[in-house]
Design a protein around this motif. Structure first.
Motif, mmCIF file in Angstrom:
data_model
loop_
_atom_site.group_PDB
_atom_site.id
_atom_site.type_symbol
_atom_site.label_atom_id
_atom_site.label_comp_id
_atom_site.label_asym_id
_atom_site.label_seq_id
_atom_site.Cartn_x
_atom_site.Cartn_y
_atom_site.Cartn_z
ATOM 1 N N ILE A 402 0.812 -1.223 0.000
ATOM 2 C CA ILE A 402 0.000 0.000 0.000
ATOM 3 C C ILE A 402 0.845 1.272 0.000
ATOM 4 O O ILE A 402 0.364 2.335 -0.372
ATOM 5 C CB ILE A 402 -0.956 0.010 1.205
ATOM 6 C CG1 ILE A 402 -1.768 -1.279 1.231
ATOM 7 C CG2 ILE A 402 -1.913 1.181 1.136
ATOM 8 C CD1 ILE A 402 -2.684 -1.406 2.434
ATOM 9 N N LEU A 521 0.690 -1.666 -7.047
ATOM 10 C CA LEU A 521 0.097 -0.436 -6.518
ATOM 11 C C LEU A 521 0.103 0.657 -7.578
ATOM 12 O O LEU A 521 -0.885 1.388 -7.733
ATOM 13 C CB LEU A 521 0.864 0.023 -5.281
ATOM 14 C CG LEU A 521 0.394 1.337 -4.659
ATOM 15 C CD1 LEU A 521 -1.062 1.227 -4.207
ATOM 16 C CD2 LEU A 521 1.283 1.733 -3.487
ATOM 17 N N LEU A 533 -7.915 -2.771 -3.634
ATOM 18 C CA LEU A 533 -7.440 -1.501 -3.094
ATOM 19 C C LEU A 533 -8.535 -0.453 -3.138
ATOM 20 O O LEU A 533 -8.684 0.344 -2.213
ATOM 21 C CB LEU A 533 -6.214 -1.018 -3.874
ATOM 22 C CG LEU A 533 -4.889 -1.683 -3.489
ATOM 23 C CD1 LEU A 533 -3.815 -1.303 -4.478
ATOM 24 C CD2 LEU A 533 -4.481 -1.287 -2.093
#
Length: 743
Positions: A402, A521, A533
């Motif tokens: 993240i 990501l 996400l």
């Protein structure tokens, strides 16, 4: 006394030691290695000198966490030929001190210092090469020819396990020291290649190894979605739900172990002691708690001391039990005999097992939150330590997945990395992680901060609890950080009995490493808004945090990551535009208020392509021209959940009008406020049909539950009609294409 005096070099058979006069002729004679290289040492550290065969650099003041102890011990003694040992020292030091007067004058020497981490690898590869030559009967570098280099390359190219060839990048590092001996030929005072000899005609190591050129763009693949989704889902569950309990249990276990070492060593039990132990035995039996199990090797010791192999108490850790109940490290055997009847009966009823987490708190299962289970079954001390490693792996995976941090930056995290949160304008909170930027910086790196969302911040906070309070230690272990290895152990635990008891999703086999997580990501931010996400980690918040991090430190690593995101976003928009254009060519037209504008743009592009109709030999040129034409249109594209927005004219952005503000020339659409059924720049495509269908179905279900509220029912009916209209428009475009195909 020097290290060299303590560890004298034994000359290889057939070689004489280097004469002192020859060693003294070296331009580096008597040089303090760290002083010459500008490497700062802690005050009490040993200062290696050039003449020593073992250069100990363990006292480096600013060594990165990735530089493990083995990288700080440079041993030249394994080089069998003493003359080559001296040449190796001269080469290694020259790589560290390019500005030394004897190095600066060399025509082919490097002009910037090589980092100690890399120099250590060069020394290892150089030692292997020189000892290979010794094994071939070569005693002087003057006898080395291209045939020796080629033969060595073929040997090192093959994997030791016989499974194929090593990667070109690894082979390149093997080739480099062979070339360096030619680059620095004039520097060596004991032996050197023949003048004019450059292995492989001086070609770069990458070319020699088959690493001809880097592919354009970022070629690191993302983690497959079927692996990424359950991996991150499980890691978040462990960090948020299991982590606090496991950390508290580990701390209690470690504190008790420390206090046990200070307890009385051995004593006879008093009447009060026996009463307390008997009461505790009764409590364990009543609460169905297993007695602490003795470690396997200690069971063997008991048998050797005369315990019967079938003794009911053989596997009971009586010492641990006594420590817990009465605070005594151990008690006499005759006292055990008085306790046996009650203890044997209790053991027969509840058995033995781990004594950590005996009364574990209840938590919601991952798959069925309404069902509560203990956060752990009873664990032994070794099992609790193993669980702690799983928890650290979960923290590492959450942070890597993240935050977008590189592996080298994750390695630099320590117990001081969670910087105090700061409030932002509007009442928000900014979370920052302190680390060091290693890649592309001087040795030791530079301080760096990452602006992140709360999830990775909490993960690092939890990792600190597991790693201990020492701010100088790396959070994720003293060994080289290996995200792939951490993931493998994490996956085995999740897919095993412990993870399945908690209802965690099975994680299929698949590759995971730090680079892949960073790339995942970047693509998630670029390809918004789908995926885990977006749904669970608030993808918009990640994007905002990344942007804030760039604004906070524009030249920092987070800015580099943001550039990677933007590059991936541009590539993705071009690909989406290409797909829409190919649909247009097939007759699948866009729907929505902005369809006419997009059709006009695609018609113009198609006309330009037809004017430059490519023959068979010009297909590549045609493809490039198409991409160039589509790039102009892709720059206007903004991706929404259920539509595309082609922002050619800021004055036509409905979202800004709904917000009651006036856009500027460089303003971007507020996709989260988009009413694509009315916006003149919005289009709907077949890929959006599923979203609209899902919205339509849920609205119809909700419509049937409203009852007699006419106002709410009328408003919701309007939404249902709008969804139905959009679906009909998308279907009509598809029907048109099908009819054209039938004709």
């Amino acid at each position: 006394m020097t290290i060299a005096a303590v560890m004298p070099t034994v000359p290889a058979r057939g070689y004489a030691p280097i004469p002192p006069s020859l060693s003294n002729r070296s331009p580096f004679a008597q040089v303090d290695i760290c002083e010459a290289a500008g490497l700062e040492l802690v005050p009490t550290a040993h200062r290696p000198r050039f003449e020593e065969d073992l250069w100990i650099l363990e006292g480096l003041a600013h060594a990165p966490a990735s530089m493990r102890r083995v990288y700080k011990r440079w041993n030249f003694a394994p080089i069998l030929n003493p003359a080559w040992r001296l040449a190796a020292k001269e080469l290694v030091l020259a790589l560290l001190v390019p500005n030394h007067e004897s190095v600066a004058e060399l025509p082919h020497a490097f002009r910037t210092p090589i980092k100690p981490n890399s120099v250590y690898g060069t020394l290892m590869a150089l030692t292997h090469w020189l000892n290979h030559l010794t094994g071939q009967g070569i005693k002087t570098l003057e006898d080395v020819g291209q045939e020796h280099c080629d033969a060595y390359l073929e040997i090192r190219r093959r994997r030791k396990d016989g499974t194929g060839e090593i990667e070109p990048s690894s082979l390149s590092n093997i080739v480099k020291p062979i070339l360096y001996l030619a680059r620095y030929r004039e520097l060596f005072t004991s032996d050197a290649y023949t003048a004019g000899f450059f292995p492989w005609d001086g070609r770069p190591a990458g070319q020699v190894a088959g690493w001809l050129q880097r592919n354009a763009g970022n070629t690191t693949p993302p983690v497959p979605d079927n692996v990424f989704q359950p991996m991150l889902d499980s890691a978040l569950y462990l960090v948020d739900t299991i982590g606090p309990y496991a950390a508290a249990e580990l701390r209690q276990f470690l504190d008790f172990a420390a206090s046990a070492r200070a307890m009385p060593q051995h004593r006879s039990l008093t009447g009060t002691d026996r009463s307390q132990i008997l009461a505790a035995i009764e409590e364990y039996a009543r609460d169905d708690l297993p007695f602490p199990r003795l470690e396997g090797n200690k069971i063997s010791l008991r048998v050797n001391k005369g315990w019967r192999p079938d003794d009911p108490l053989l596997a009971v850790n009586t010492q641990r039990f006594a420590q817990t109940v009465i605070g005594v490290r151990n008690f006499n055997t005759r006292d055990l005999a008085m306790l046996r009847p009650a203890w044997e009966a209790a053991v027969a009823a509840v058995g033995v097992g781990g004594d950590c987490g005996l009364r574990a708190e209840l938590i919601p299962r991952h798959d069925e939150p309404s069902v509560e289970v203990p956060w752990t079954l009873p664990l032994e001390g070794s099992e609790l330590r193993a669980l702690s490693q799983v928890m650290l792996s979960a923290c590492l995976l959450v942070t890597a997945a993240i935050s977008g941090m590189r592996a080298s930056e994750l390695e630099e995290l320590d117990s001081s990395s969670c910087l105090p949160p700061t409030e932002t304008i509007g009442g928000g909170v900014r979370y920052r992680l302190g680390s060091r930027l290693i890649k592309g910086r001087k040795f030791g790196g530079t301080p760096e901060e990452w602006v992140v969302i709360e999830e990775p911040y909490r993960a690092v906070q939890l990792a600190i609890r597991f790693s201990g309070p020492n701010s100088n230690s790396a959070l994720f272990g003293s060994e080289a950080l290996d995200v792939g290895k951490a993931y493998t152990g994490f996956r085995e635990w999740v897919n095993g009995p412990a993870g399945q008891r908690l209802g965690l999703p099975l994680i299929p086999a698949g590759p995971v490493n730090a680079r892949m997580l960073r790339r995942t990501l970047a693509l998630a931010l670029a390809h918004r808004p789908m995926g885990l996400l977006a749904a669970k980690i608030h993808l918009k918040h990640v994007s905002v945090a990344t942007t804030e991090g760039y604004a906070h430190l524009p030249g920092g690593s987070q800015g580099v990551f943001l550039d990677e995101v933007r590059e991936a976003e541009e590539e993705h928009h071009v690909e989406l535009t290409r797909e829409a254009f190919r649909d247009f060519q097939k007759g699948v037209m866009p729907a929505g208020p902005g369809a006419s504008g997009l059709i006009a743009a695609f018609t113009h592009i198609d006309a330009e392509l037809r004017e430059h109709e490519a023959g068979e030999a010009k297909v590549l040129d045609s493809d490039r021209r198409l991409e160039t034409l589509l790039q102009r249109e892709a720059k206007n594209l903004h991706v929404g959940v259920a539509n595309y927005c082609w922002n050619r004219d800021p004055d036509k952005m409905l979202c800004w009008k709904l917000a009651g503000t006036t856009p500027k020339a460089d303003s971007k659409p507020m996709v989260g406020m988009c009413d694509s059924a009315r916006c003149p720049q919005a289009t709907h495509h077949p890929c959006h049909r599923e979203v609209w269908q899902s919205s339509h179905d849920s609205q119809k279900v909700f419509l049937g539950t409203i009852g007699r509220n006419k106002v709410a029912k009328a408003a919701l009916q309007t939404d249902v009609d709008r969804s139905r209209r959009v679906l009909d428009e998308i279907d009509a475009a598809a029907i048109t294409a099908s009819a054209k195909d039938e004709e």
